[in-house]
Design a protein around this motif. Structure first.
Motif, PDB file in Angstrom:
ATOM      1  N   UNK A 120      22.143 -16.927 -11.989  1.00 27.07           N
ATOM      2  CA  UNK A 120      22.065 -15.480 -11.784  1.00 27.07           C
ATOM      3  C   UNK A 120      21.874 -15.240 -10.303  1.00 27.07           C
ATOM      4  N   UNK A 121      22.887 -14.663  -9.670  1.00 30.87           N
ATOM      5  CA  UNK A 121      22.812 -14.415  -8.246  1.00 30.87           C
ATOM      6  C   UNK A 121      22.085 -13.104  -7.969  1.00 30.87           C
ATOM      7  N   UNK A 122      21.499 -13.007  -6.783  1.00 31.90           N
ATOM      8  CA  UNK A 122      20.747 -11.798  -6.423  1.00 31.90           C
ATOM      9  C   UNK A 122      21.699 -10.634  -6.213  1.00 31.90           C
ATOM     10  N   UNK A 123      21.227  -9.423  -6.516  1.00 35.58           N
ATOM     11  CA  UNK A 123      22.015  -8.206  -6.376  1.00 35.58           C
ATOM     12  C   UNK A 123      21.854  -7.676  -4.963  1.00 35.58           C
ATOM     13  N   UNK A 124      22.919  -7.127  -4.394  1.00 39.17           N
ATOM     14  CA  UNK A 124      22.854  -6.524  -3.056  1.00 39.17           C
ATOM     15  C   UNK A 124      22.213  -5.141  -3.180  1.00 39.17           C
ATOM     16  N   UNK A 125      20.909  -5.119  -3.077  1.00 37.53           N
ATOM     17  CA  UNK A 125      20.181  -3.864  -3.320  1.00 37.53           C
ATOM     18  C   UNK A 125      20.367  -2.866  -2.189  1.00 37.53           C
ATOM     19  N   UNK A 126      20.897  -3.287  -1.057  1.00 32.45           N
ATOM     20  CA  UNK A 126      21.089  -2.331   0.040  1.00 32.45           C
ATOM     21  C   UNK A 126      22.128  -1.273  -0.287  1.00 32.45           C
ATOM     22  N   UNK A 127      22.925  -1.482  -1.329  1.00 33.96           N
ATOM     23  CA  UNK A 127      23.938  -0.512  -1.735  1.00 33.96           C
ATOM     24  C   UNK A 127      23.557   0.252  -2.996  1.00 33.96           C
ATOM     25  N   UNK A 128      22.331   0.067  -3.480  1.00 37.41           N
ATOM     26  CA  UNK A 128      21.870   0.731  -4.698  1.00 37.41           C
ATOM     27  C   UNK A 128      20.925   1.866  -4.308  1.00 37.41           C
ATOM     28  N   UNK A 129      21.116   3.093  -4.830  1.00 38.58           N
ATOM     29  CA  UNK A 129      20.199   4.202  -4.512  1.00 38.58           C
ATOM     30  C   UNK A 129      18.765   3.875  -4.903  1.00 38.58           C
ATOM     31  N   UNK A 130      17.844   4.443  -4.126  1.00 35.58           N
ATOM     32  CA  UNK A 130      16.417   4.173  -4.313  1.00 35.58           C
ATOM     33  C   UNK A 130      15.759   5.353  -5.031  1.00 35.58           C
ATOM     34  N   UNK A 168      16.964   8.804  -3.734  1.00 36.00           N
ATOM     35  CA  UNK A 168      17.312   8.699  -2.326  1.00 36.00           C
ATOM     36  C   UNK A 168      18.579   7.860  -2.161  1.00 36.00           C
ATOM     37  N   UNK A 169      19.377   8.130  -1.127  1.00 40.68           N
ATOM     38  CA  UNK A 169      20.558   7.280  -0.893  1.00 40.68           C
ATOM     39  C   UNK A 169      20.151   5.834  -0.654  1.00 40.68           C
ATOM     40  N   UNK A 170      21.123   4.942  -0.818  1.00 43.33           N
ATOM     41  CA  UNK A 170      20.866   3.525  -0.592  1.00 43.33           C
ATOM     42  C   UNK A 170      20.484   3.290   0.867  1.00 43.33           C
ATOM     43  N   UNK A 172      11.807   6.902   6.743  1.00 40.42           N
ATOM     44  CA  UNK A 172      10.675   6.654   7.617  1.00 40.42           C
ATOM     45  C   UNK A 172      11.173   6.104   8.955  1.00 40.42           C
ATOM     46  N   UNK A 173      10.266   5.585   9.765  1.00 43.00           N
ATOM     47  CA  UNK A 173      10.645   5.101  11.080  1.00 43.00           C
ATOM     48  C   UNK A 173      11.514   3.867  11.052  1.00 43.00           C
ATOM     49  N   UNK A 174      11.537   3.125   9.936  1.00 45.90           N
ATOM     50  CA  UNK A 174      12.374   1.931   9.806  1.00 45.90           C
ATOM     51  C   UNK A 174      13.674   2.211   9.058  1.00 45.90           C
ATOM     52  N   UNK A 175      14.022   3.507   8.895  1.00 47.24           N
ATOM     53  CA  UNK A 175      15.225   3.919   8.170  1.00 47.24           C
ATOM     54  C   UNK A 175      15.226   3.373   6.750  1.00 47.24           C
ATOM     55  N   UNK A 176      14.064   3.425   6.132  1.00 47.59           N
ATOM     56  CA  UNK A 176      13.924   3.099   4.723  1.00 47.59           C
ATOM     57  C   UNK A 176      13.411   4.327   4.002  1.00 47.59           C
ATOM     58  N   UNK A 177      13.627   4.421   2.687  1.00 48.72           N
ATOM     59  CA  UNK A 177      13.108   5.598   1.970  1.00 48.72           C
ATOM     60  C   UNK A 177      11.617   5.772   2.206  1.00 48.72           C
ATOM     61  N   UNK A 178      11.194   7.019   2.368  1.00 43.10           N
ATOM     62  CA  UNK A 178       9.822   7.321   2.745  1.00 43.10           C
ATOM     63  C   UNK A 178       8.865   6.929   1.625  1.00 43.10           C
TER      64      UNK A 178
END
Length: 488
Positions: free
Chosen positions: A188-198, A282-284, A321-327
Motif C-alpha cells: 500500500x503506497x502512501x497517498x499524495x495528500x498535498x493534492x487532497x482538500x483539507x 480548505x483547498x489542498x 497560516x504563515x507556512x501556507x498551510x491551512x490555519x
C-alpha cells in the motif's frame, strides 16, 4: 386737694402757654413743703461706704512691690547660676554613666555575635560535609544502578537481536524477478495528500460584548470560503456554497451552527454557541493561496415580525497560516455590524473601521480551528484515511502478536463454515480488527502535533466509521500477505 390744685395750676399754665408766652408763677406753699419733705427724707437715707468695700474686694488681687539692692540681686542671681551648674553637672555624670553601660553592653553583644557566627560557620561546614558525603553515596548508587541497568539492557538487546535474526533474518536487497514485482504491487503506497482538500472544524464558543446591540431573536453563524477579503465566495462544484466539509463516512459536516437564542437585554453580554462545531473545506496545500479567507456571517433568523433572514454582523479569518498551510489554533475575531462590506479588502481596513467608529464594532467572536484527517478513495474503491496507511503497513511488516492472532482467527473462520459458529467468529474478528485499528490510529495520531489535534477532535461516530473501513482494508491486506507467504 394738693394734686387737684397742682393739676389746676398746670392746666391754667397750659392754657396760658397756649394763649401766649407768660412767666411762671412762684411756687406755692404746698409745693415748697413737698420739696422740703422729700429733701429731708433723702438726707435721712444711709449712704454706702464704697471705699471700704473697694479695699475689701481688691485686697486679694493686690501686688506688693518692693525694692531690692543691687548686691542682693547679684547674690540671688549667683545662687541661681550655681544651682543650674550643679544640675548640669549631675546630668552630665548620669549621661556618662549611661554611655559607659551602653559601651559595656555593646562589647558583650559583639562578643556574643562573634561566638554565634563561629558556631554557625562550624554548623554550615558540618552540613556541607554531610551533603558532600550523601551526594557521593547517591552518585555511587546511581553509577551502580546504571551499570546494572546497562548490563541488563545489553543482555536484553542481545536476546532480542537473536530473536530477530531467528525470525526475520538480515536485511538484503530484493532480487529482481516476478516475485519482487508482485511483492511491490501488493504494498500500500502512501497517498499524495498535498493534492487532497483539507477539512477544517471550527468550534464556536461564544460572542462576547453584544449586550443589547443585538435584538432579541435566534441567531446562526455561517462560514464560507472566499477567494480574498472583499472578493467573491468560492464553492465546490459537487457541494455548493455553505455545504461545510460534506460528509465523512455518512457523518454530515455542516457549515452553519444550530440556532441559539439571545434575549437582547443590556445585561445579556454573551451570545453562547455552547461549543458547536461548523466545518469548512480548505483547498489542498498545493492549491492554497495566501489570500483565501474564511468569512463568518451572523444571521438573525426570521420570526413573526420579519420572516426574512438577514445578516447582522460578519468577520473574517485568513485560511492560510504563515507556512501556507491551512490555519489552525484559537482566535478572537472582531464582529462588524451589517452585511459583508466588499470595500474592506484588507484586514487593516477592518481594524481601521472600528478604530474610527466604535459603533461599527459589535463584539468579539471566540473560535477554535482544528484540522481534521483527510480521506481519499484508493484502488479497488476502498476509502483510505490520512493516518491509516502507514500504521497498517507497519503492523504487517513487524508481524505483531495481535496481527498473528487476527490471522489465526481468519484461518479458523475460513475453515469452520458449518453451524452458527462462522457468524460469531466473524463478528469477533471484526471487533478485534476494529479495536486494533482504533489503537493503531491513536498511536499513529500521537506521532505529530497536528495529528494529535486531529485525533483529539474527531468524534466517536467518526472513529467508529474509520474503524469499520480500516477493518475491511486490513482483511484484504492480510489475505494478500498470507497468499504471498504461502506462495513463498
Amino acid at each position: 386737694s394738693v394734686v387737684g390744685e397742682a393739676g389746676a395750676g398746670a392746666a391754667a399754665g397750659a392754657d396760658a402757654g397756649a394763649a401766649g408766652p407768660r412767666l411762671q408763677p412762684p411756687p406755692s406753699r404746698l409745693e415748697e413743703d413737698t420739696v422740703a419733705r422729700l429733701r429731708s427724707e433723702l438726707e435721712r437715707l444711709p449712704v454706702p461706704d464704697y471705699e471700704a468695700e473697694l479695699q475689701r474686694t481688691a485686697r486679694a488681687d493686690e501686688v506688693v512691690l518692693g525694692m531690692l539692692s543691687p548686691d542682693e540681686a547679684a547674690e540671688r542671681e549667683a545662687a541661681l547660676e550655681d544651682a543650674r551648674l550643679r544640675e548640669a553637672a549631675r546630668e552630665a555624670e548620669r549621661f556618662a554613666r549611661r554611655e559607659a553601660v551602653l559601651a559595656i553592653r555593646q562589647a558583650r553583644a559583639r562578643a556574643d555575635v562573634i561566638v554565634d557566627k563561629a558556631a554557625a560557620a562550624s554548623d554550615v561546614r558540618a552540613v556541607e560535609a554531610q551533603a558532600l558525603e550523601s551526594r557521593a553515596e547517591v552518585e555511587e548508587a546511581i553509577r551502580r544502578a546504571y551499570r546494572e541497568a546497562r548490563a541488563a539492557l545489553a543482555a536484553e538487546l542481545s536476546r532480542q537481536r537473536a530473536v530477530v535474526m531467528e525470525r526475520v533474518g538480515e536485511l538484503a536487497p530484493q532480487p529482481q524477478g516476478s516475485k519482487a514485482r508482485a511483492a511491490l504491487a501488493n504494498q500500500q503506497l502512501a497517498v499524495a495528500w498535498s493534492r487532497v482538500p483539507q477539512p477544517l472544524r471550527l468550534t464556536v464558543h461564544q460572542a462576547r460584548g453584544v449586550k443589547d446591540r443585538l435584538p432579541r431573536g435566534r441567531y446562526v453563524l455561517l462560514v464560507t470560503l472566499w477567494d480574498r477579503l472583499g472578493g467573491r465566495p468560492l464553492r465546490w462544484t459537487q457541494m455548493g456554497i455553505g455545504a461545510g466539509a460534506g460528509t465523512c463516512r455518512g457523518i454530515a459536516r455542516p457549515a452553519a451552527t444550530r440556532p441559539v437564542r439571545h434575549a437582547g437585554r443590556f445585561y445579556d453580554t454573551e451570545l453562547d454557541f455552547r461549543g458547536q462545531s461548523i466545518f469548512a473545506l480548505s483547498p489542498a496545500d498545493a492549491d492554497l493561496a495566501p489570500a483565501h479567507t474564511l468569512v463568518m456571517e451572523l444571521f438573525l433568523l426570521g420570526g413573526k415580525r420579519s420572516p426574512v433572514d438577514r445578516v447582522v454582523a460578519w468577520t473574517a479569518l485568513p485560511c492560510a497560516d504563515g507556512d501556507l498551510r491551512p490555519v489552525e489554533g484559537r482566535f478572537r475575531l472582531p464582529l462588524l455590524r451589517g452585511e459583508v462590506d466588499l470595500e474592506v479588502d484588507q484586514y487593516v481596513k477592518m481594524e481601521r473601521r472600528w478604530g474610527l467608529d466604535l459603533d461599527a464594532w459589535l463584539g468579539n467572536l471566540y473560535v477554535e480551528v482544528t484540522r481534521l484527517p483527510r480521506d481519499q478513495v484508493g484502488e479497488g474503491g476502498s476509502l483510505v484515511g490520512e493516518y491509516d496507511v502507514e500504521v497498517a503497513y507497519t503492523s504487517e511488516v513487524l508481524r505483531l502478536r495481535r496481527a498473528r492472532l487476527r490471522r489465526a482467527r481468519d484461518e479458523s473462520a475460513a475453515a469452520g463454515d458449518d453451524g452458527g459458529k462462522a457468524p460469531s467468529s466473524s463478528r469477533s474478528m471484526r471487533r478485534g480488527r476494529s479495536r486494533q485499528r482504533h489503537g493503531s490510529s491513536r498511536r499513529g495520531a500521537s506521532r505529530s502535533g497536528s495529528r494529535r489535534g486531529a485525533a483529539r477532535g474527531a468524534s466517536e461516530d467518526e472513529d467508529e466509521a474509520w474503524d469499520m473501513a480500516g477493518s475491511e482494508s486490513d482483511a484484504a491486506g492480510s489475505s494478500t500477505a498470507d497468499a504471498g507467504g504461502a506462495g513463498a
